[in-house]
Each structure stands twice: as structure tokens, then as C-alpha cells.
Design an enzyme around this catalytic site. Structure first.
Site, PDB file in Angstrom:
ATOM      1  N   CYS B 174       0.897  -1.377   0.093  1.00 19.72           N
ATOM      2  CA  CYS B 174       0.034  -0.088   0.150  1.00 19.72           C
ATOM      3  C   CYS B 174       0.936   1.345  -0.031  1.00 19.72           C
ATOM      4  CB  CYS B 174      -0.926  -0.043   1.172  1.00 19.72           C
ATOM      5  SG  CYS B 174      -0.131  -0.644   2.731  1.00 19.72           S
ATOM      6  N   HIS B 288      -3.671   6.403   4.205  1.00 18.08           N
ATOM      7  CA  HIS B 288      -2.227   6.741   4.585  1.00 18.08           C
ATOM      8  C   HIS B 288      -1.826   8.116   3.966  1.00 18.08           C
ATOM      9  CE1 HIS B 288      -1.645   2.644   5.617  1.00 18.08           C
ATOM     10  NE2 HIS B 288      -0.954   2.091   4.633  1.00 18.08           N
TER      11      HIS B 288
END
Lengths: 380, 380
Positions: B174, B288
Site C-alpha cells: 500500500c 495513509h
């Protein structure tokens, strides 16, 4: 006011008890900042606390008491709005007085944590009245002739200022203090050429109201209610955002980042250090974290860096790779030291002139009130 | 399962509705990843979802439905523990079947989001049965011959793999996907020599249970109750900590950081890029953030960098210095694009070969499920 924290406060990092790390005169402590345990004593300085009702003002009192700072009298000052409030300190109750230009005639030392404009007006008035000022604001940090001091780093910068003889000493910005307390031992050993800093900054840096809003918003988010945004223009709970200080539209850096750049050069007394920073608020209550990439003037091994940090005043190393145990804001909260870990050789470099660090420090203590009290101790 | 989020979920960033940014075939989209709007159709591939009951597995279904991914049959697979559960998709109810080596004989495409050991066992079995695998785990990312693909960046790496003919394509980690979606347009223009990355990573990267624990801990902290620590060995609510993946005791880097280092080199097909990273978990639910400092091979102005990013597939620029409006995890949550802001010239350098960026991306979508579905679309 000097109450033990509730369990809730501890869990939020708002009232965590010190782990008993009140500094002692160890080999790690620099001589001039050793504590003089005295408390109220006729030979102590006459002290004023300016902005006593704010988060840092309250912390001044806690730290003065914890460190038995000597004083013969104590004056509690704040804006007209807070005048008349009662403040308990060292077994006595004080009435908060309105801050005026005439507040300082009977004071030797003033610890300021007021807004920039009040500071610009009243700190020179205090100094003119012979009261020595330790100022937590940014008002005079970059002013020529005003020492900008982290006692573990550059206490010599304030050698010409004497208690009760006026003068202003500036406390650096919280993120600068926390970064440089960790980085300076390495800088003094081999020289830091360039720093890339990314911060993870707590609510406390924006004051008590920001901490309260973060708590309120978090409850609202958990309950699915609309979010209250009085302090910041966006949701803070379960979110993070670029630091709220003004952004220079030409450079693109915000004021918090420029403080890191400019204050580092002043504290280290050099123009040769290069700094870039990205300052970010994270939903943490009162301790900042910083990810720091260092480019050094000379090679340094990780073991050498760790040894420098282990021997540094005001630094605690938590660097357990095997157990994945490194500094966190909650570990740093309500403690005096700056915690350092993730000490690594920068593998993006072909040489041994790069070190990565991760540091955490209590924003209200070492990032503000404690550093100011340590400066005051160095004046004694 | 395909329900609209409650207001609480929205506030937590757990159920924020897409802002209607389902990708369209615009000039920004690369040709091969353009959506083929079809849904259930006899000419579509026979699809298996592996690990369907996990956070990424559930997101696979949402994204397949949102993008009307063509399929002729759908098979829901998970470990024996989850077999028998019911899953709704596209108006039909499916019974979750136990994942075995014989699950794939009647499938052309499998989207895997399972644990590393299950993946190592069953992805080759699927491939051997002629089922083409898109795998979200780290199991095969660095395996020679397995393309590691972000469709906006290196779709050509998978040109030899055909749907229904076996083969494994790996989805990058990710934090790599989110960083490189933003950085690659700059890399393709002038070349990135070195990256210094500090991450602010959400709970979702550690799975659904970590998100639930963060919510539970936050309630406990607000109520002053003892903190439940089943997923991570320390308090996460109102705290942050160095990424929970294992740390290489010699290098000092954790696995998450090494993924960034190694996967960047593989995706960019170069050994010349240098990366150092510090990966940190912050108390955010599902998007994130990353602070990225770039050292470039050639000068690039901020305006040039911004233009490259504005024209890049999968990127949205939010970079309003005057209003202090930049990407946040909540803005990125439930959206497809990687959001980029804080685009600045690195003032720590004397030349114009340094750029700072701040990026946010939904960890479950572009960081995992969306990227995998985009890879699958490129196979059609």
C-alpha cells in the site's frame, strides 16, 4: 491544579504521571542547569508567571514546584479576561493579576507564555524594569541580541544576561527544541550538513482549546454526530493535516517549518546547516514525534551515534529492534527527556554519512515550559 | 454488505461515500485500465475472490460492483473458518467456500487477499489450473517473473500474462503504491535519484481487527478504562508508533520500509534509485499519508512538478497555500485517487533538484483492492 491525573487523562496522554524522571545532577546534566532545590526562600528571585492560565503557564507552575525552583515571591499574571481567577501554587492561593507595563517593578524573573502581540508589548517593559524575561513565544526568537537557548545545547549564548538585570531570552519553538535536543550531540561530534524532518505534532502545540476540541471531536465521531470545528477548520479526530500555521505562498513552507529552518541556524550559530521540513498535526494530545534524516559531514556508525545519544543530557534512548520497541508520544508524555530511537544507517546513501532517527518529546514540557524553567535555572 | 455508511462510519473515515470519482475514460486514464462497464455477462471471465471476508476482500466486491467489472460467474473463497458464511454481491447471495487447491479449475481470474502462507500454497495452484492470479499479499512481489504492477505506472510489465492462461501478477504494498502513483510522473520526467519518505499509516493496513481495536481503544481512553491491546502490544488511540512489521536487527529497517525500498526499484525497473523510509502507524482509520522528499537528476520547478501531477493518471492535486488546504486522510478515504499537495522546492538545497510532497491515499482502495481490480481490468 496540581492534582494527580485521572485514569482517563492518563489514557489520553493528558495527565500521565512523570515516571519519576525529575532531573538530577548526574554526569549527564550540564552544570548550570543542575537543579537548586529550594522552593520558597527569602534569598530566591521574585518571580512572575505571564499567561499563567494557559496550558504552558499551568505547566510552568507544575515544573517550578516539581523542581523546587527557589523564589521569594510569586506573581500570577494574565490578560484582563483572566484577572481575578485563583491559582494554587506550593500551598498558597494566588489571585491572577492583569498584565500591565507596571507589573514587573518588583520582579527579578518573568516566565512568559503569552500571545505574540502581548509579548511584544510587555516583555520589553519587563526587561526595562530590570526583570529578566524567559519568553516562550516566537516574538523575539530571531531578534539580534536575544539568545535563543536550549540549555543542553547552547547555554553559553545567554552568558551576558543576569537575573534581575533585565534582558530577554527566547525559548525556541517546540519542534525545534525536540529535534535539536536529539540531533545536537551528533552535530557536535561530526557536523550535520542537512536535515530532512517530518513531524507528527500533538494538539497541545495549538493550546488547551485544541486538546479539548480533539477530545470533543473524537467523541462526536464515535457517536456519529456532526463534528465541532472551532479551533481548526477541519476534522482532527481520526485524521491529520498539514500544520495550521500560515503558509508562505511563494516558498510553500509554513511558519512552523520555517522556525525549524531558522532557529536551527541560530541555535547552532551557523549558516552552513540546511534544513527542509514537513510539519503535520496528528491526533495525539501532548507529545510530538519527528522523523529525522541526517546528512553528516563525516562518517558515523550507528553504534557511535547511539553512544553519543545515550550520553547526551536530556536524551533517553529507546531503540530495541528485536522487540520493535521505540519511542512513542505516550511514553514521552509528562516526561522531561527527548526519547530517541530507530537509529539507523541511511541505506539510501553509499557512504556512512547518513543517519535516520525517530524522536518523541512532550510538547508542553521540554517543548515549552520545562526548557524555559531550565533556562531560568541557568540564570540562578 | 454493500450498505451506505452510517454518519458515524463517515466521521471515522470508515464508511465515507465516494465523492463520485469512479474513474472514467478521460485523457488522464491509461487506455488499458479504462473500465469496461458490463457486470454479469456470459462473455465475462469466471472470477474467484480469495479472502473475501477480510477488509480487502470486501473492498474487492465493492469496487468490482462500482466499476461494473464483467464476470460470468463469481466464486467466494476463504479459509475453512469462514466457509459457509453468506456474501451478497450484485443482487445475489453467495456461500463462502473453503479455499483448496481444487478451487480454481473453473476460474479465469482470482483476486487474492489472503495471508502469506495461504497465498504461497494456493496462488501457484490457481495459476497451474489456468486461472490468472492478481495477488495483494507480499508473497510473490519480489519473485523473478512475477510482474509487480501499478497500472498507471508500469502496465507493460504484465504484457505477457493473459487472462485464463495462468500466471501471477503482484499488487505492490500500500505505501509503495500510494507513494509511487504520486512520484512516478516526476520520475518519468526528470528521474528521481533519491527519496526520503516518512509515512503516517492508517489502521486498515493491519486489517479490519486493527480498525476495530483503534475504535475500541479510543472509547476506552475517553472513558478512562484500561486499554485493550489484542492486535498491537501498545496503546494506539491518541498515540502513534513505529510500524508493527518485523525489524531487521542488522539494518534497523522494518519490513514495511524495505518494501518501499525494494518494490520501488522493481516497479521502476532500475537499480539506480535510492530510498530511505520511516514507517509509522497513526490513529487514522483507512487512508495513509506520506511526507516525501525527492532528490532529482535534473532541475524541476514547482510549477512544472504541479503540472506533471495535475496531468497524471490516478492523481488529484490539492495544493492551496493561501487557504492552507492540502490533502488529508479523510479527504482521501473512500476515493480512488492519490491526493498530492505541499508541492515545494526543497530549500535545503542550493539547486532546483529537490522537491517536497505530501500525499494521501486510501489504503484499502488504491493501496490494495482498487489497484488489484485495475490490474484485472488491464487483463480484459
Amino acid at each position: 491544579m496540581m492534582h494527580a491525573p485521572t485514569q482517563k487523562q492518563s489514557m489520553l496522554g493528558q495527565g500521565r504521571l512523570s515516571r519519576g524522571r525529575v532531573a538530577q545532577c548526574t554526569r549527564k546534566s550540564i552544570r548550570r542547569s543542575c537543579q537548586v532545590r529550594a522552593g520558597k526562600t527569602s534569598t530566591g528571585p521574585r518571580v512572575a508567571i505571564v499567561g499563567v492560565t494557559g496550558a504552558v503557564g499551568m505547566e510552568f507552575l507544575q515544573i517550578l514546584k516539581q523542581r523546587d525552583f527557589p523564589y521569594s515571591s510569586m506573581k500570577m499574571l494574565a490578560s484582563a479576561r483572566s484577572a481575578g481567577k485563583k491559582v494554587d501554587f506550593d500551598g498558597e492561593t494566588y489571585t491572577v493579576e492583569e498584565l500591565t507595563e507596571n507589573s514587573f517593578g518588583d520582579c527579578d524573573l518573568a516566565l512568559f507564555s503569552a500571545g505574540g502581540s502581548a509579548t511584544k508589548k510587555f516583555a520589553p517593559a519587563a526587561s526595562d524594569a530590570g526583570c529578566t524575561v524567559v519568553d516562550n513565544s516566537s516574538a523575539f526568537r530571531m531578534t539580534d541580541g536575544v539568545p535563543l537557548v536550549v540549555p543542553e545545547i547552547n547555554v553559553e549564548a545567554m552568558k551576558d544576561i543576569k537575573l534581575g538585570k533585565g534582558g530577554i531570552i527566547a525559548n525556541p519553538n517546540c519542534s525545534t527544541i525536540i529535534a535539536l535536543t536529539a540531533v545536537t550531540p551528533i552535530h557536535k561530534a561530526v557536523g550535520v550538513k542537512r536535515m530532512v524532518v517530518s513531524t507528527y505534532q500533538a494538539a497541545s502545540g495549538a493550546g488547551q482549546a485544541a486538546m479539548e476540541e480533539l477530545e470533543l471531536q473524537t467523541r462526536e465521531a464515535l457517536d456519529g454526530k456532526p463534528i465541532t470545528t472551532n479551533i481548526f477548520p477541519r476534522q482532527y479526530a481520526f485524521n491529520l493535516f498539514s500544520h495550521n500555521s500560515d503558509v508562505d505562498v511563494d516558498l510553500g513552507y509554513n511558519e512552523e517549518e520555517m522556525k525549524l529552518v531558522k532557529e536551527t541556524a541560530k541555535i547552532w550559530n551557523t549558516k552552513d546547516v540546511k534544513v527542509t521540513g514537513t510539519c503535520v498535526r496528528v491526533p495525539v494530545m501532548r507529545a510530538h514525534a519527528e522523523s529525522i534524516n541526517l546528512e553528516l559531514n563525516a562518517p558515523l556508525t550507528v553504534d557511535e551515534a547511539r553512544k553519543l545519544l545515550e550520553n547526551a543530557a536530556g536524551v533517553s534512548v529507546i531503540d530495541n529492534r528485536k522487540e520493535n520497541d521505540f519511542p512513542t508520544p505516550l511514553v514521552a508524555s509528562y516526561n522531561d527527556d527527548v526519547y530517541v530511537g530507530r537509529i539507523r544507517r541511511d541505506i539510501s546513501r553509499d557512504d556512512d554519512c547518513g543517519i535516520d532517527l525517530f524522536v518523541c518529546g512532550d510538547q508542553i514540557r521540554k517543548g515549552a515550559a520545562l526548557n524555559a524553567v531550565q533556562i531560568a535555572e541557568a540564570l540562578l
